[in-house]
Design a protein around this motif. Sequence first.
Motif, short mmCIF file in Angstrom:
data_model
loop_
_atom_site.label_atom_id
_atom_site.label_comp_id
_atom_site.label_asym_id
_atom_site.label_seq_id
_atom_site.Cartn_x
_atom_site.Cartn_y
_atom_site.Cartn_z
N ALA A 69 47.69 15.99 77.37
CA ALA A 69 46.52 16.16 78.14
C ALA A 69 45.52 17.19 77.75
CB ALA A 69 46.87 16.45 79.55
N VAL A 70 44.51 16.74 77.13
CA VAL A 70 43.37 17.61 76.97
C VAL A 70 42.29 17.09 77.88
CG1 VAL A 70 41.58 18.35 75.48
CG2 VAL A 70 43.86 18.14 74.67
N ILE A 71 41.90 17.87 78.86
CA ILE A 71 40.79 17.48 79.71
C ILE A 71 39.63 18.38 79.33
CG2 ILE A 71 40.00 17.20 82.03
CD1 ILE A 71 42.80 16.96 82.92
N CYS A 72 38.66 17.85 78.68
CA CYS A 72 37.51 18.67 78.28
C CYS A 72 36.36 18.34 79.22
CB CYS A 72 37.13 18.40 76.83
SG CYS A 72 38.45 18.94 75.72
N VAL A 73 35.93 19.34 80.00
CA VAL A 73 34.93 19.09 81.01
C VAL A 73 33.59 19.58 80.54
CG1 VAL A 73 34.25 19.47 83.36
CG2 VAL A 73 36.65 19.39 82.75
N GLY A 74 32.58 18.58 80.73
CA GLY A 74 31.29 18.63 80.17
C GLY A 74 30.57 19.89 79.89
N GLN A 99 29.71 26.81 70.96
CA GLN A 99 30.18 26.93 69.57
C GLN A 99 31.34 25.93 69.41
OE1 GLN A 99 30.71 31.00 68.12
NE2 GLN A 99 29.63 31.77 69.94
N SER A 100 30.98 24.68 69.21
CA SER A 100 31.95 23.59 69.30
C SER A 100 33.06 23.70 68.26
CB SER A 100 31.24 22.24 69.17
OG SER A 100 30.51 22.17 67.94
N THR A 101 32.72 24.06 67.04
CA THR A 101 33.74 24.15 65.99
C THR A 101 34.73 25.26 66.29
OG1 THR A 101 32.21 23.30 64.33
CG2 THR A 101 34.16 24.47 63.53
N ASN A 143 28.08 19.36 75.84
CA ASN A 143 28.30 18.86 77.19
C ASN A 143 29.69 19.17 77.72
OD1 ASN A 143 25.75 17.65 77.57
ND2 ASN A 143 26.37 15.91 76.30
N THR A 144 30.54 19.73 76.89
CA THR A 144 31.91 20.02 77.30
C THR A 144 31.96 21.34 78.08
OG1 THR A 144 32.77 18.91 75.34
CG2 THR A 144 34.27 20.39 76.49
N PHE A 145 32.72 21.34 79.19
CA PHE A 145 32.83 22.53 80.01
C PHE A 145 34.27 23.02 80.18
CE2 PHE A 145 28.85 20.63 81.46
CZ PHE A 145 28.00 21.72 81.40
N ALA A 179 59.69 13.35 67.43
CA ALA A 179 58.56 12.64 68.03
C ALA A 179 57.53 13.62 68.53
CB ALA A 179 59.04 11.76 69.19
N ALA A 180 56.28 13.21 68.49
CA ALA A 180 55.20 14.04 69.00
C ALA A 180 54.13 13.15 69.59
CB ALA A 180 54.60 14.90 67.87
N ALA A 181 53.43 13.68 70.60
CA ALA A 181 52.33 12.93 71.19
C ALA A 181 51.32 13.89 71.76
CB ALA A 181 52.84 11.98 72.28
N SER A 182 50.08 13.46 71.86
CA SER A 182 49.05 14.27 72.48
C SER A 182 48.07 13.38 73.22
CB SER A 182 48.29 15.10 71.43
OG SER A 182 47.60 14.26 70.53
N THR A 183 47.60 13.89 74.35
CA THR A 183 46.63 13.17 75.16
C THR A 183 45.41 14.05 75.33
OG1 THR A 183 48.44 12.15 76.40
CG2 THR A 183 46.23 11.97 77.34
N ALA A 184 44.25 13.54 75.00
CA ALA A 184 43.02 14.31 75.14
C ALA A 184 42.10 13.63 76.14
CB ALA A 184 42.31 14.42 73.79
N ILE A 185 41.79 14.35 77.23
CA ILE A 185 40.85 13.85 78.23
C ILE A 185 39.59 14.70 78.13
CG2 ILE A 185 40.45 13.32 80.65
CD1 ILE A 185 43.44 13.32 81.08
N LEU A 186 38.53 14.11 77.61
CA LEU A 186 37.27 14.82 77.42
C LEU A 186 36.36 14.56 78.61
CD1 LEU A 186 36.59 13.97 73.66
CD2 LEU A 186 37.99 15.79 74.63
N ILE A 187 36.00 15.63 79.31
CA ILE A 187 35.15 15.51 80.49
C ILE A 187 33.87 16.28 80.27
CG2 ILE A 187 34.95 15.85 82.98
CD1 ILE A 187 37.95 15.81 83.14
N GLY A 188 32.74 15.63 80.49
CA GLY A 188 31.46 16.29 80.32
C GLY A 188 30.39 15.61 81.13
#
Length: 419
Positions: A14-19, A172-174, A202-204, A371-380
């Motif tokens: 879970a990556v939740i990236c908020v605007g 500074q996105s990078t 737009n990510t917060f 095993a490995a897994a990742s979830t990215a939730i981008l919110i903006g």
Amino acid sequence: MMMRAVVGLWVLSAVICVGRGHHHLGHDDDKAVQDTVVDGSANSVSLVNEANKEFSFRLYRQLAAHADSQGKNIFFSPASVSTALAALSVGAQGETHRQLFSGLGFNSSLLTQTDVDQAFQTFLQRANNTSQEDASEGTAVFVDKIFKLKPEFLQTLKQSYLADGFNVDFSQSTKSADTINKYVEEKTNGKIDQLVEDLDANTFMCLISYIYYKGKWATQFDPKLTKQDDFNVDENTKVSVDMMNLEDRLHTYHDRELNTTVLQLPFNSSYSMLLMLPDVMATLENAISPNHVTKWLKAMMRPRRHDVYIPKFSIRTSYKLNDVLTEMGMTDMFDGHADLGGIYEEDWFGLTVSKLVHKATLDVDETGAEAAASTAILIGRTSDLPGDVLKFNRPFMVIITERNTEKILFLGKIINPTI
């Protein structure tokens, strides 16, 4: 890539990236809340656990039916996705919250948000307090300096989801992406090193959950017995694989209803890998449920001697889950109607989940599985067969589960172990 002698299972969620240098926000303990959790309802924990298991197979079927998955291996972490979405539900309100609860399978007439939060705290504490294996789970929240979280939201993430907190500058996105990825890489022992990409102004906020597990087979395969052999992808396609071999007393079960043979390979811990070899894959994947897993584990009372062949393989998968979760009823968070008023203090309008990506890897060799897994939730902001010989030489399914709770860490289908 083949794994090292000490085998690990890694899940990053879970990556939740908020605007739209980082600073640690602090992590205080609240003993009163912890005592309440300890004394909380075991029934609520059981209800959430059962819902998580049901969600695992509903999500699998959605992925398997998706056009992008046709003819490909499927492998993902339902535990990763459910932890991410449960953490997001802490800050969701109204119809957005209802859809998240419904999509995750939580019965709102039996479970409150507090019940769900306390259940996930129980799961996370159980994983982190184990004495028989190297395991850890948790979350983190990365917040832009101009984005003020509600204290109640942050408090719940810290107490119930074991969250670390950091301030970053998403303009500074990078640099902010590097900060997040470095944290993730450290928590997953280097297995996930590029969780977030393409961050913009737009990510917060980014909310991350991770799971880490390391173990070895209880009985390891002898590398000297690994030989080249054919794997039948379909009636017309064969590929050459390194086929491992083990002759030992093992737990198996033949499910006549599903025409499927199930093999349990225990790790040197309370976790196991279940490998399911069906006569017809569609019959198994369309019907499999948590009840089947329970039945299989209970029916495997007496081990029998088997000569087992399993391919040695490494696979990687990547999914965009926007459409998949929308089809499961979680629509508002993707279409600009997201009500996330429980997260932030000011009136931020037009926030939406712009992208939800899940990546996973699985490596199987003579010493165990990694095993490995990742979830990215981008919110903006809105921008525009049973018997002496059991050979897995054709498509099969795989589950990695904790035997006592039957928690499903990983779930997948191997169509071609060479891709």
